[in-house]
Design an enzyme around this catalytic site. Structure first.
Site, short mmCIF file in Angstrom:
data_model
loop_
_atom_site.label_atom_id
_atom_site.label_comp_id
_atom_site.label_asym_id
_atom_site.label_seq_id
_atom_site.Cartn_x
_atom_site.Cartn_y
_atom_site.Cartn_z
N ILE A 31 -1.91 -3.07 2.44
CA ILE A 31 -1.35 -4.22 3.47
C ILE A 31 -2.03 -4.15 4.78
CG2 ILE A 31 0.49 -3.12 4.58
CD1 ILE A 31 2.38 -5.48 3.71
N ASN A 87 -4.26 11.42 0.54
CA ASN A 87 -3.57 12.14 1.91
C ASN A 87 -2.34 13.12 1.43
OD1 ASN A 87 -5.21 11.02 3.70
ND2 ASN A 87 -3.98 9.05 3.88
N VAL A 96 3.57 7.56 2.46
CA VAL A 96 4.39 6.97 1.37
C VAL A 96 4.42 8.29 0.34
CG1 VAL A 96 4.64 5.43 -0.78
CG2 VAL A 96 4.01 4.67 1.64
N HIS A 100 -1.22 8.59 -4.27
CA HIS A 100 -1.93 7.27 -4.18
C HIS A 100 -3.29 7.54 -3.55
CE1 HIS A 100 0.33 7.47 -0.60
NE2 HIS A 100 -0.63 7.17 0.24
N MET A 101 -4.37 6.88 -4.40
CA MET A 101 -5.86 7.17 -4.02
C MET A 101 -6.13 5.92 -3.18
SD MET A 101 -8.85 7.85 -6.69
CE MET A 101 -8.49 9.65 -6.77
P1 5GP Z 1 -0.49 6.98 3.21
O1 5GP Z 1 -0.49 6.81 4.65
O2 5GP Z 1 0.56 7.48 2.66
O3 5GP Z 1 -2.01 7.70 2.56
O4 5GP Z 1 -1.05 5.56 2.68
C1 5GP Z 1 0.16 4.48 2.53
C2 5GP Z 1 -0.57 3.25 2.59
O5 5GP Z 1 0.52 2.28 2.09
C3 5GP Z 1 -1.06 2.91 3.94
O6 5GP Z 1 -2.21 2.64 4.02
C4 5GP Z 1 -0.22 1.55 4.05
O7 5GP Z 1 -1.34 0.47 5.09
C5 5GP Z 1 0.14 1.03 2.75
N1 5GP Z 1 1.30 0.37 2.78
C6 5GP Z 1 2.46 0.47 3.51
N2 5GP Z 1 3.44 -0.53 3.09
C7 5GP Z 1 2.64 -1.25 2.36
C8 5GP Z 1 3.39 -2.37 1.61
O8 5GP Z 1 4.58 -2.74 1.71
N3 5GP Z 1 2.54 -2.97 0.75
C9 5GP Z 1 1.13 -2.60 0.62
N4 5GP Z 1 0.45 -3.27 -0.36
N5 5GP Z 1 0.42 -1.38 1.10
C10 5GP Z 1 1.43 -0.70 1.95
#
Ligand code: 5GP
Length: 114
Positions: A31, A87, A96, A100-101
């Site tokens: 997003i 991460n 999150v 996830h990659m």
């Molecule tokens: P992290 O910071 O955990 O490595 O990555 C989480 C990712 O999820 C971030 O890059 C963030 O932009 C993405 N993200 C957070 N909320 C949403 C959402 O509601 N939809 C989508 N498609 N991505 C999201």
């Protein structure tokens, strides 16, 4: 375990721009993209962090990487190059808690990361 945002995307309770899906893996556009292409590739199995991967998950983790390379080829930047990032926990910048990659492509990426 409470369902995470990504569990809700898998269950179609929250919309996402899905670019690939099979029985085990879902991929959708981030997003808040950090590159011209920024796709999140997740297992449908909820695994909170990299530290929670078990030996029985190894094929699944390989499938995430294979999906990243396949998407990079399909999107046309495999030869130019790209980056995959996972991460882990607070210092790794994980927000999150469903592994996830990140697949980042379409521009030259700096190193070292911030
Ligand atoms: P992290 O910071 O955990 O490595 O990555 C989480 C990712 O999820 C971030 O890059 C963030 O932009 C993405 N993200 C957070 N909320 C949403 C959402 O509601 N939809 C989508 N498609 N991505 C999201």
């Amino acid at each position: 375990m409470e369902p995470t945002l990504f569990d809700k995307i898998i269950a179609r309770e929250i919309p996402a721009d899905i670019v690939f899906e099979d029985d085990e893996v879902l991929a959708f556009n981030d997003i808040n993209p950090q590159a011209p292409t920024h796709i999140l590739i997740i297992p449908k199995k909820p695994i909170a962090t990299l530290n929670d991967i078990e030996e029985t998950d190894l094929a699944l983790i390989g499938r995430l990487q294979f999906t990243a390379a396949t998407l990079a080829k399909q999107l046309g930047f495999a030869e130019d190059g790209y980056r995959v990032v996972m991460n882990c926990n607070e210092n790794g910048g994980q927000s999150v808690y469903h592994i996830h990659m990140h697949l980042l492509g379409g521009r030259r990426l700096a190193w070292p990361p911030g």
